[in-house]
Motif scaffolding. Structure first.
Motif, PDB file in Angstrom:
ATOM      1  N   GLU A 124       0.893  -1.165   0.000  1.00 24.72           N
ATOM      2  CA  GLU A 124       0.000   0.000   0.000  1.00 24.72           C
ATOM      3  C   GLU A 124       0.927   1.210   0.000  1.00 24.72           C
ATOM      4  O   GLU A 124       1.428   1.608   1.047  1.00 24.72           O
ATOM      5  N   PRO A 125       1.232   1.775  -1.178  1.00 22.06           N
ATOM      6  CA  PRO A 125       2.190   2.885  -1.227  1.00 22.06           C
ATOM      7  C   PRO A 125       1.777   4.022  -0.298  1.00 22.06           C
ATOM      8  O   PRO A 125       0.583   4.261  -0.086  1.00 22.06           O
ATOM      9  N   PRO A 126       2.742   4.713   0.273  1.00 21.78           N
ATOM     10  CA  PRO A 126       2.417   5.836   1.153  1.00 21.78           C
ATOM     11  C   PRO A 126       1.631   6.906   0.401  1.00 21.78           C
ATOM     12  O   PRO A 126       1.787   7.070  -0.814  1.00 21.78           O
ATOM     13  N   SER A 127       0.796   7.602   1.143  1.00 22.29           N
ATOM     14  CA  SER A 127       0.006   8.696   0.574  1.00 22.29           C
ATOM     15  C   SER A 127      -0.254   9.716   1.681  1.00 22.29           C
ATOM     16  O   SER A 127      -0.072   9.428   2.858  1.00 22.29           O
ATOM     17  N   ALA A 128      -0.668  10.908   1.266  1.00 22.04           N
ATOM     18  CA  ALA A 128      -0.975  11.963   2.242  1.00 22.04           C
ATOM     19  C   ALA A 128      -2.040  11.440   3.198  1.00 22.04           C
ATOM     20  O   ALA A 128      -2.917  10.686   2.781  1.00 22.04           O
ATOM     21  N   PRO A 129      -1.942  11.751   4.472  1.00 22.91           N
ATOM     22  CA  PRO A 129      -1.069  12.717   5.133  1.00 22.91           C
ATOM     23  C   PRO A 129       0.250  12.133   5.642  1.00 22.91           C
ATOM     24  O   PRO A 129       0.942  12.784   6.418  1.00 22.91           O
ATOM     25  N   GLU A 130       0.618  10.914   5.216  1.00 22.28           N
ATOM     26  CA  GLU A 130       1.889  10.341   5.663  1.00 22.28           C
ATOM     27  C   GLU A 130       3.040  11.238   5.196  1.00 22.28           C
ATOM     28  O   GLU A 130       2.977  11.853   4.138  1.00 22.28           O
ATOM     29  N   SER A 131       4.095  11.269   5.996  1.00 24.11           N
ATOM     30  CA  SER A 131       5.301  12.007   5.636  1.00 24.11           C
ATOM     31  C   SER A 131       6.201  11.049   4.868  1.00 24.11           C
ATOM     32  O   SER A 131       6.751  10.109   5.446  1.00 24.11           O
ATOM     33  N   PHE A 132       6.346  11.276   3.555  1.00 22.96           N
ATOM     34  CA  PHE A 132       7.098  10.331   2.738  1.00 22.96           C
ATOM     35  C   PHE A 132       7.670  11.002   1.498  1.00 22.96           C
ATOM     36  O   PHE A 132       7.230  12.082   1.108  1.00 22.96           O
ATOM     37  N   ILE A 133       8.643  10.345   0.929  1.00 26.94           N
ATOM     38  CA  ILE A 133       9.108  10.675  -0.413  1.00 26.94           C
ATOM     39  C   ILE A 133       9.155   9.363  -1.186  1.00 26.94           C
ATOM     40  O   ILE A 133       9.334   8.289  -0.607  1.00 26.94           O
TER      41      ILE A 133
END
Length: 135
Positions: free
Chosen positions: A103-112
């Motif tokens: 499950e790729p990161p998405s907002a509001p997670e802090s990620f690049i």
């Protein structure tokens, strides 16, 4: 995973709970493939138990400031890199299960998200530049 069995939701929880409670600055490399796993790393899990079965947290711990680095690349590229590894615990046969679980990161997670197309030194430089700029 070394036995060719994919991780399931029963296995990562205690590991992620222990990582959250370390309370130190750290770089942790892991397959936090699901949003739930990343939330536990950030916030802890209230029902974490230590090895003797006792509750580790009395209440919600303070959220940690975490930057998730999503290394993104096609399965054939990752498979070719796995084939080159010698003595690694992750067998190539589990790669599809990793992609299925992701499950790729998405907002509001802090990620690049960083492409795996570059060399290792280019990938590391991109991550370092982002951290220097942002933190």
């Amino acid at each position: 995973m070394a036995e060719g069995i994919p991780l399931n939701d029963q296995i990562p929880f205690p590991l992620f709970c222990r990582e959250h409670t370390c309370g130190q600055n750290a770089i942790l490399a892991c397959s936090a493939l699901k949003k739930l796993y990343r939330r536990i790393l950030e916030n802890g899990e209230f029902s974490c138990q230590n090895e003797s079965g006792q509750q580790e947290n009395e209440g919600p711990p303070a959220p940690l400031k975490i930057l998730f680095v999503h290394l993104d690349g096609p399965m054939d590229l990752i498979a070719s890199r796995l084939r080159k590894r010698k003595g690694h615990f992750m067998p190539l046969t589990l790669l599809q299960s990793q992609f299925d679980t992701l499950e790729p990161p998405s907002a509001p997670e802090s990620f690049i998200t960083v492409s795996l197309d570059g060399s290792i030194s280019e990938i590391v430089a991109e991550i370092e530049a982002y951290i220097r700029k942002t933190y």
